[in-house]
Design a protein around this motif. Structure first.
Motif, mmCIF file in Angstrom:
data_model
loop_
_atom_site.group_PDB
_atom_site.id
_atom_site.type_symbol
_atom_site.label_atom_id
_atom_site.label_comp_id
_atom_site.label_asym_id
_atom_site.label_seq_id
_atom_site.Cartn_x
_atom_site.Cartn_y
_atom_site.Cartn_z
ATOM 1 N N GLY A 26 34.820 40.149 30.715
ATOM 2 C CA GLY A 26 34.649 38.716 30.917
ATOM 3 C C GLY A 26 35.933 38.041 31.363
ATOM 4 O O GLY A 26 35.926 37.180 32.245
ATOM 5 N N VAL A 27 37.054 38.445 30.761
ATOM 6 C CA VAL A 27 38.360 37.897 31.139
ATOM 7 C C VAL A 27 38.687 38.269 32.582
ATOM 8 O O VAL A 27 39.097 37.422 33.388
ATOM 9 N N ALA A 28 38.506 39.547 32.924
ATOM 10 C CA ALA A 28 38.805 40.012 34.281
ATOM 11 C C ALA A 28 37.937 39.298 35.315
ATOM 12 O O ALA A 28 38.417 38.923 36.392
ATOM 13 N N SER A 29 36.665 39.090 34.990
ATOM 14 C CA SER A 29 35.751 38.409 35.904
ATOM 15 C C SER A 29 36.197 36.973 36.153
ATOM 16 O O SER A 29 36.059 36.445 37.263
ATOM 17 N N MET A 30 36.741 36.331 35.128
ATOM 18 C CA MET A 30 37.218 34.965 35.290
ATOM 19 C C MET A 30 38.421 34.913 36.222
ATOM 20 O O MET A 30 38.513 34.042 37.103
ATOM 21 N N TYR A 31 39.337 35.851 36.057
ATOM 22 C CA TYR A 31 40.491 35.900 36.954
ATOM 23 C C TYR A 31 40.043 36.148 38.396
ATOM 24 O O TYR A 31 40.578 35.542 39.335
ATOM 25 N N LYS A 32 39.068 37.027 38.580
ATOM 26 C CA LYS A 32 38.570 37.296 39.926
ATOM 27 C C LYS A 32 37.979 36.034 40.540
ATOM 28 O O LYS A 32 38.230 35.725 41.715
ATOM 29 N N ALA A 33 37.211 35.296 39.742
ATOM 30 C CA ALA A 33 36.602 34.055 40.236
ATOM 31 C C ALA A 33 37.645 33.016 40.619
ATOM 32 O O ALA A 33 37.396 32.155 41.473
ATOM 33 N N LEU A 34 38.835 33.107 40.002
ATOM 34 C CA LEU A 34 39.907 32.157 40.288
ATOM 35 C C LEU A 34 40.820 32.628 41.419
ATOM 36 O O LEU A 34 41.830 31.991 41.706
#
Length: 241
Positions: A26-34
């Motif tokens: 979930g953390v990694a996905s958020m960074y990718k989205a940003l």
């Protein structure tokens, strides 16, 4: 600081260790989205997991091996943020046995320490930061998991020590302590009935989601947290109040 773009991670390289599933994913996905270039690690190969790693660089990493961690760090020539979401538990009273206790400490605490030290030079060069994920068991220990509780409490003090050591070199390091977030790690504590019992202890009346934790992590590695280091941010819906 351009407040409108403060969470734009375009051009930034982020490594999230322990991101094959659960909170880490979930953390990694958020960074990718940003907009970040995101590297993640798991203990197995990417095809062993059900998650979609498109747009992320997946690496298999054995956290029990000091040589593997050292070799892995040498693959990088630049890094802006390191997030350690690593952590495992043993059930059936195995953490009360020396072998089981040492196994947990070696991964959850010693592994985290080596990741921090191996990647410190790159973060010093970039003016980057680190976040270690501990747990609310560092505040309210789990009676069935003494090694996990000890490792996460130790991680808090380790983080504070590194913050004191590396602050003058421009590297910030903090911890985030998740509360109850249903993942594979908490399988024996989750499910509809178990969640009802958890919710009774949580003032916000719900269990957590990976993105709840991700929000705190992304904040801590952003310019918004430029004057924060050595701190534990508890993200538990008020459970430990």
């Amino acid at each position: 600081m351009n407040i409108k773009n403060v969470l734009d991670y375009s051009g930034k390289t982020v490594l999230v260790c322990g991101a094959s599933d659960g909170i880490g994913y979930g953390v990694a996905s958020m960074y990718k989205a940003l907009g970040a270039t995101v590297h993640i690690t798991g203990t197995r190969t990417a095809d062993a997991y059900d998650n979609d790693f498109t747009g992320m660089e997946f690496h298999s990493l054995n956290l029990q091996s000091a040589d593997d961690i050292s070799a892995f760090a040498k693959k990088f020539d630049h890094l802006d943020a390191l997030v350690n979401c690593i952590g495992t538990v043993l059930w059936g009273k195995k953490e009360f046995e020396r072998e089981g206790f040492e196994f947990i400490i070696n991964i959850n605490l010693t592994g985290a320490m080596q990741l921090c030290t191996e990647f410190f030079p790159l973060l010093e060069a970039s003016g980057g930061s680190m976040v270690n994920l501990d747990s609310v068991v560092s505040i309210r220990p789990a009676p069935a998991n003494p090694a996990y509780s000890a490792s996460k409490a130790g991680l808090v003090q380790l983080t504070k020590s590194l913050a004191m050591k590396w602050g003058r070199k421009g590297v910030r390091i903090n911890t985030v302590a998740p509360g109850m977030v249903p993942t594979k790690l908490t399988t024996n504590q989750s499910g509809p009935e178990a969640e009802k019992e958890w919710i009774k202890q949580i003032p916000l009346s719900r269990v957590g989601k990976p993105e709840d934790i991700g929000g705190a992590v992304v904040f801590l590695t952003s310019p918004l947290a430029a004057y924060i280091t050595g701190q534990q941010i508890v993200v538990d819906g008020g459970m430990t109040l």
